[in-house]
Design an enzyme around this catalytic site. Structure first.
Site, mmCIF file in Angstrom:
data_model
loop_
_atom_site.group_PDB
_atom_site.id
_atom_site.type_symbol
_atom_site.label_atom_id
_atom_site.label_comp_id
_atom_site.label_asym_id
_atom_site.label_seq_id
_atom_site.Cartn_x
_atom_site.Cartn_y
_atom_site.Cartn_z
ATOM 1 C CD GLU A 411 -3.202 -1.074 1.989
ATOM 2 O OE1 GLU A 411 -3.099 -0.372 3.005
ATOM 3 O OE2 GLU A 411 -4.218 -1.752 1.729
HETATM 4 C C1 BMA Z 1 -4.703 -3.056 4.672
HETATM 5 C C2 BMA Z 1 -3.682 -4.055 5.057
HETATM 6 C C3 BMA Z 1 -3.336 -3.956 6.503
HETATM 7 C C4 BMA Z 1 -4.543 -3.708 7.332
HETATM 8 C C5 BMA Z 1 -5.786 -4.001 6.560
HETATM 9 C C6 BMA Z 1 -7.043 -3.751 7.343
HETATM 10 O O1 BMA Z 1 -4.232 -1.765 4.806
HETATM 11 O O2 BMA Z 1 -2.581 -3.980 4.221
HETATM 12 O O3 BMA Z 1 -2.394 -2.947 6.692
HETATM 13 O O4 BMA Z 1 -4.474 -4.439 8.481
HETATM 14 O O5 BMA Z 1 -5.830 -3.216 5.410
HETATM 15 O O6 BMA Z 1 -7.211 -2.397 7.627
#
Ligand code: BMA
Length: 792
Positions: A411
């Site tokens: 991300e």
């Molecule tokens: C995304 C994942 C995690 C997180 C999840 C739930 O951002 O990559 O970082 O735990 O969503 O929010």
């Protein structure tokens, strides 16, 4: 011959400046688990103890033991497979070296030395805060300074994890005694083309004597080859005609071959390297097409829909995860029909045990480099550490056929564009140079047999939005955060790399974690074990769209939120799989947990399967039957991922919730191998209003379509008979019984049911297998059976 002496015994732990007695230290291990074992701190997984032990992560800690190096060899090295994280290693007060990266191993020459060995850890906070002070603050999803130190990011807490900042000798340590030369590194490049398996072993050695003539000899599958060393390097090439191919589970078998490479000085073996490999090819097809840019894994020439799950560290204290535990957890994933596991970037490069299990179980591994949800500085000392850890781990994991994809980060490319980092950074480094520079260069140089993608999500270039569903990988979080799960149907991403829905863990898991609490959705311990931003609010709003909220009724809330989780995920996966080959994979957020917590996991922190986990078995089976709304009406999709054609007869019934059949027809379906067949549902069979639903049955599979949310459905009061039968409980429905669930762990924490949610039509029967309990009487079993009830 090289000899290794393990150094797992005899360590003690102290905190500098304290008069407290030294404690025995477990190696591999960490400070927290030693302090727990000694009774100095309570178990941080219980109640709200996490807060009470926060001081541990802020302290410095020293590990000590005696070291003596008697050996008839020319050189002795002290080898740490992993130190967590910032430490000075000393022998009798003399520094051997300083380290600052949990993701690397370390080797020190201790030839002829002996004395008191100490590893002085400074708090990872101190290091991270100092680096942040020097390089300047960078944006991140969380306030803790995790992106300034090369340590498992979720050690600092996450939206499903506690903040327990560890220190310790977290992987094995040993002495290696050797003479003349040792094997420093072997890079196995395993390929298969036109039925010919090739293993190219690129070897580097370290030597004490420059002039000694050396050779390496290698064997695999009865084939032998030899090469002499040019200085410190050699390449041995082996060819295996017609090897049996390694396949992901559900396709074909997972044959593995032992490879052995011996370093020789004349006839004398100096060192041996042994691994297991598998022959398979892998490509990532990212070509442009009418729908955008694809993201399809192609293994042995077969294009795959990836049935994936995201993996987080299975314990916030990763040194506790044994080979058996990896095997169990990954076995649960395989049993749920999963064929791809993504090792997420806020965790670690896992241990050999993880990848060995994946090789054996036929689970494809997508490995993130450990970067997640933050802008990461690219200045020294971080840059050098990143390159060194990438080089080491790419080579370490190369033998594993399960590993099919390297990914630059989680991300961060998205965050740069969408989370206002771009503006806040004002030109400072943020990691792009790693994801688009260092990491792809390292993978291409060391392991050109595997594909690399810069990030997840990523659309392939800055000319498009990084999370554009039409291009490459996509993460869907708006739906959980703000919308109804029906919105999953709003688009067809090319590859759904993250999406998920929360639910609390199993009852017995909560009971263990919160022993003294009267459980309520918002009781103090429940809230402490819910780390997501407005997590309970989102659970509530997500539930209220479908069910009357069970105010003040914990058991109902617990059951319904678990039902909602399974329904949400099913809505997504059924829709996306029905769009194969445009959509080429779904990776559920998330398979597992690292402690007892309400989270998106399918398997909770005590290893218990939530109903979602059982639901995955249906959703990820080779054959999936699903009813989908596709304008202008309803269609039945027969998803067939098997190698054989699926030719079946479908029975379609339009029914009322009282169980009256309003209309019925049969049709045939023919789904070619690895394809989806769509059959239009006749208009007259479409359910009209909340009193009606549609049932499709084919080859033992069933799809249901209820056109209205449960809160609007005038369900009859559910009636069913319960009998105890050998190996389980048999339930016979008198009425429609929707999403029946046996929470066997309520009756005995050791009990495990073999299925989750089951919907029965009037007169239908199910036997729920249960193991691990003292057989209860039918009334007791009934007390642990839940199903959807009419709204009050
Ligand atoms: C995304 C994942 C995690 C997180 C999840 C739930 O951002 O990559 O970082 O735990 O969503 O929010």
């Amino acid at each position: 011959m090289l000899e290794a002496t393990p150094l797992g015994e005899g360590w003690i732990l102290r905190t500098p400046g304290s008069t407290a007695a030294a404690l025995p230290a477990e190696v591999p291990g960490c400070v927290h688990t030693d302090l727990m074992a000694a009774g100095v701190i309570p178990d941080p997984f219980l109640g709200r103890n996490e807060t009470e032990v926060a001081w541990v992560g802020r302290r410095d800690w020293t590990y000590e033991r005696d070291l003596s190096v008697p050996s008839g060899h020319e050189q002795t090295d002290l080898v740490f497979d992993g130190l967590d994280t910032v430490a000075e290693v000393m022998l009798d007060g003399r520094p051997l070296g300083r380290v600052r990266n949990m993701h690397r191993s370390h080797r020190f020459d201790v030839t002829g030395l002996s004395g008191r060995l100490t590893v002085r850890f400074v708090s990872a906070y101190a290091e991270a805060e100092a680096i942040r002070g020097k390089l300047g603050e960078r944006p991140a999803a969380y306030a803790e300074p995790f992106q300034y130190v090369r340590k498992m990011a979720c050690s600092f807490g996450w939206d499903w994890g506690p903040t327990l900042v560890t220190a310790g000798i977290w992987r094995p340590v040993r002495l290696e005694h050797w003479s003349t030369a040792r094997i420093a590194r072997v890079r196995p490049l395993v390929t298969v083309e036109e039925g010919l398996g090739r293993v190219e072993l690129a070897v580097d050695v370290e030597r004490t004597r420059v002039e000694a003539p050396l050779a390496v000899e290698a064997t695999v599958g009865g084939v032998r080859a030899r090469a002499s060393l040019d200085g410190t390097q050699a390449v041995v090439r082996l060819e295996v005609p017609s090897p049996r191919l390694w396949w992901p589970r559900g396709y074909e078998e997972q044959p593995l071959h032992d490879v052995e490479l011996t370093l020789l000085h004349g006839d004398e073996p100096l060192d041996v390297w042994r691994r297991r490999i598998g022959f398979r090819s892998v490509e990532l097809d990212r070509s442009a097409d009418a729908h955008g840019t694809g993201f399809t894994l192609v293994v042995n020439g077969e294009r795959l829909f990836a049935r994936g799950v995201n993996w987080i560290p299975d314990d916030v204290f990763p040194s506790r995860v044994t080979r058996a535990r990896y095997r169990e957890r990954l076995g649960q994933a395989a049993d749920a029909g999963v064929d791809l596991v993504r090792v997420w970037g806020g965790g670690i490069y896992e241990s050999e045990d993880f990848y060995d299990a994946c090789d054996e179980l036929g689970l494809l591994v997508w490995q993130d480099f450990p970067f997640a949800c933050a802008a990461y500085p690219e200045e020294q000392p971080l840059r050098g550490e990143v390159e060194a850890e990438a080089r080491e781990n790419v080579v370490r994991l190369m033998p594993h056929p399960s590993l099919v994809l390297w990914n630059g980060n989680n991300e961060n490319l998205w965050g740069f564009r969408d989370w206002d980092w771009e503006g806040r950074l004002a030109g400072e480094s943020w990691g792009e140079g790693y994801y688009l520079g260092v990491l792809p260069r390292v993978v291409a140089e060391l392991d050109p047999t595997r594909p690399y993608t810069a990030g997840s999500p990523w659309s392939g270039g800055w000319e498009r939005h990084p999370n554009d569903p039409a291009h490459g990988t996509h993460h869907s979080w708006e739906v959980w955060n703000r919308e109804d799960y029906a919105e999953y149907r709003a688009n067809v991403p090319r590859f759904m790399a993250e999406f998920g829905w929360q639910a609390p863990p199993a009852y017995a898991t909560l009971r263990r974690a919160l022993p003294d609490e009267e459980l309520a959705a918002d009781s103090p311990g429940m809230l402490h074990h819910q780390k997501a931003d407005d997590g309970n609010g989102k659970l509530r709003r997500g539930l209220e769209r479908h069910f009357a909220f069970p105010e003040g009724d914990f058991d109902r809330w617990h059951y319904l939120t678990q039902v909602n989780q399974a329904r949400a995920v099913a809505t997504g996966i059924e829709h996306w799989r029905s769009h194969w080959p445009v959509c080429a994979g779904t990776v559920l957020w998330q398979l597992n947990d690292c402690w007892p917590v309400t989270s998106w996991a399918a398997i909770d922190g005590d290893g218990r399967e939530k109903p979602l986990c059982h639901e995955l078995r249906r959703l990820y089976a080779d054959r999936l039957l699903t009813l989908q709304v596709r304008e202008p009406g309803l269609v039945l999709a027969a998803v067939n991922q098997a190698a054989e054609v699926w030719a079946g007869a479908v029975r379609l019934r339009r029914m009322s919730v009282e169980g009256v059949v309003i209309g019925e027809t049969s049709a045939s379906v023919l789904a070619e191998r690895r394809s989806v067949a769509l059959v239009g549902v006749p208009r007259e069979l479409e359910p009209a209003g909340p009193k009606e639903f549609l049932v499709a049955d084919a080859d033992g599979l069933r799809a249901l379509h209820f056109p209205a949310p449960d809160r609007e459905i005038p369900y009859p009061r559910p009636e069913f008979e319960v009998e105890i039968v050998p190996g389980g409980v048999r339930v016979t429905a008198g009425t429609l019984v929707r999403d029946l669930l046996l929470q066997a762990d309520r009756l005995d924490p050791a009990a495990r049911a073999d299925r989750g949610l089951v919907t029965l039509l009037p007169g239908e029967q199910v036997t729920i297998g249960v193991r691990g309990w003292e057989t209860p009487d039918p009334e007791t079993a009934r007390s642990a059976l839940y199903c959807v009830e009419p709204s009050r």
